[in-house]
Motif scaffolding. Structure first.
Motif, PDB file in Angstrom:
ATOM      1  N   LEU A   1       0.837  -1.198   0.000  1.00 42.64           N
ATOM      2  CA  LEU A   1       0.000   0.000   0.000  1.00 42.64           C
ATOM      3  C   LEU A   1       0.871   1.248   0.000  1.00 42.64           C
ATOM      4  CD1 LEU A   1      -2.685  -1.080   2.616  1.00 42.64           C
ATOM      5  CD2 LEU A   1      -3.060  -0.751   0.165  1.00 42.64           C
TER       6      LEU A   1
ATOM      7  N   ARG B   1      -1.535   7.055   0.716  1.00 40.66           N
ATOM      8  CA  ARG B   1      -2.973   6.774   0.593  1.00 40.66           C
ATOM      9  C   ARG B   1      -3.709   7.306   1.807  1.00 40.66           C
ATOM     10  NH1 ARG B   1      -6.626   4.641  -2.363  1.00 40.66           N
ATOM     11  NH2 ARG B   1      -8.192   3.099  -1.725  1.00 40.66           N
TER      12      ARG B   1
ATOM     13  N   GLU C   1      -8.714  -3.460   1.934  1.00 41.32           N
ATOM     14  CA  GLU C   1      -7.386  -2.861   2.095  1.00 41.32           C
ATOM     15  C   GLU C   1      -7.054  -2.669   3.573  1.00 41.32           C
ATOM     16  OE1 GLU C   1      -6.632  -0.125  -1.828  1.00 41.32           O
ATOM     17  OE2 GLU C   1      -8.088   0.610  -0.364  1.00 41.32           O
TER      18      GLU C   1
ATOM     19  N   GLN D   1       3.967  -0.563  -4.580  1.00 42.32           N
ATOM     20  CA  GLN D   1       3.075   0.117  -3.649  1.00 42.32           C
ATOM     21  C   GLN D   1       2.259   1.260  -4.255  1.00 42.32           C
ATOM     22  OE1 GLN D   1       6.609   0.056  -0.558  1.00 42.32           O
ATOM     23  NE2 GLN D   1       4.789   0.772   0.489  1.00 42.32           N
TER      24      GLN D   1
END
Length: 295
Positions: free
Chosen positions: A182, A186, A195, A267
């Protein structure tokens, strides 16, 4: 800065050396280290050690008569275990805790003396040092999700906020986000349920793995080199080195005295995150993708 796995490493080493031993005296070499005056530090002299525990990134030494020593090593503070009554090093020495079994030295290899030592009475005094973050290895998925989206932050900032999560800092947040594949940029409130579950599992998996790695490496020896950079880390401190998963060069974002390391291919879908130190200077010349950078 020592984080959850490193603090647990220290506690594991100290338990075998201090439990049941008597704290004979505390020698404070740097006046800036001691953050309390009531009760005086002398009140702990002659008290047996009943337990050791982690409080965020702090180590708590529990003593008889409901007395406690709370130590925050900050960025450059470290422990050394030496023979009984060992001298405090002149340049880096902050304090010495003399036990019947040996001397625990607190050193700080930085001109900015930030390490902290508190002497408190009662659990209420201990909890005043608690920033309130969720224990990541004890939390359920639901508790983790609630803490994560409490504020709309980047994942990097959320994981390292001690009010949200306990004991996670710059180094291990990089490793967790790489494990979860990830982006550190974000936003938490844009995360999909799957997620969040992915991040939760990666957090527990990474922190447990690193705790085991560090303790296996130390064995019965007292940990002599505790650092935020470890050669077995996947991304942290590995700027421009090949990703262990895909081979792309590890990227970084520099801010203040910290940096975030990540793999753009694994990522961020190949997108380079803006680096304050360079993107502001280069403006339109700053590459936006990994392909542009490699080109």
């Amino acid at each position: 800065m020592p984080e959850l796995p490193e603090i647990l490493l220290y506690i594991n080493a100290l338990e075998s050396r201090l439990l049941g031993e008597t704290l004979e005296r505390v020698r404070i070499a740097s006046p800036s280290l001691l953050k309390t005056y009531d009760p005086p530090v002398s009140v702990v002299h002659g008290k047996p050690v009943l337990g050791l525990r982690r409080l965020g990134k702090r180590i708590v030494i529990d003593l008889e008569d409901d007395l406690h020593i709370v130590i925050h090593l900050m960025i450059a503070g470290r422990f050394q275990w030496k023979p009984h009554n060992a001298p405090v090093p002149k340049k880096v020495g902050q304090a010495a805790l003399d036990f019947s079994s040996g001397t625990l030295l607190l050193t700080e290899a930085s001109p900015k003396k930030r390490a902290q030592l508190y002497v408190v009475r009662g659990e209420e005094g201990v909890q005043q040092q608690n920033r309130g973050g969720l224990e990541p290895l004890e939390a359920t998925l639901e508790q983790f999700a609630e803490a994560l989206v409490r504020e709309n932050r980047t994942l990097k900032r959320a994981l390292t906020d001690p009010r949200l999560f306990s004991g996670i800092g710059n180094a291990h947040s990089d490793e967790i986000l790489f494990e979860a594949q990830l982006s550190p940029a974000r936003l938490t409130r844009k995360m999909l349920p799957e997620e969040i579950a992915q991040l939760y599992e990666a957090t527990q998996r990474s922190l447990r793995a690193w705790t085991e790695i560090l303790q296996e490496e130390a064995g019965d020896d007292f940990p002599g080199k505790v650092t935020a950079f470890h050669p077995r880390m996947a991304v942290h401190g590995r700027y421009n080195q090949p990703c262990v998963r895909c081979g792309a060069p590890i990227q970084r974002i520099v801010y203040a005295t910290n940096e975030t390391n990540y793999c753009a291919r694994c990522q961020t879908g190949g997108k380079l995150l803006a680096d304050r130190a360079f993107s502001r200077l280069l403006k339109d010349d700053w590459p936006k993708t990994l392909e542009e950078l490699e080109g």
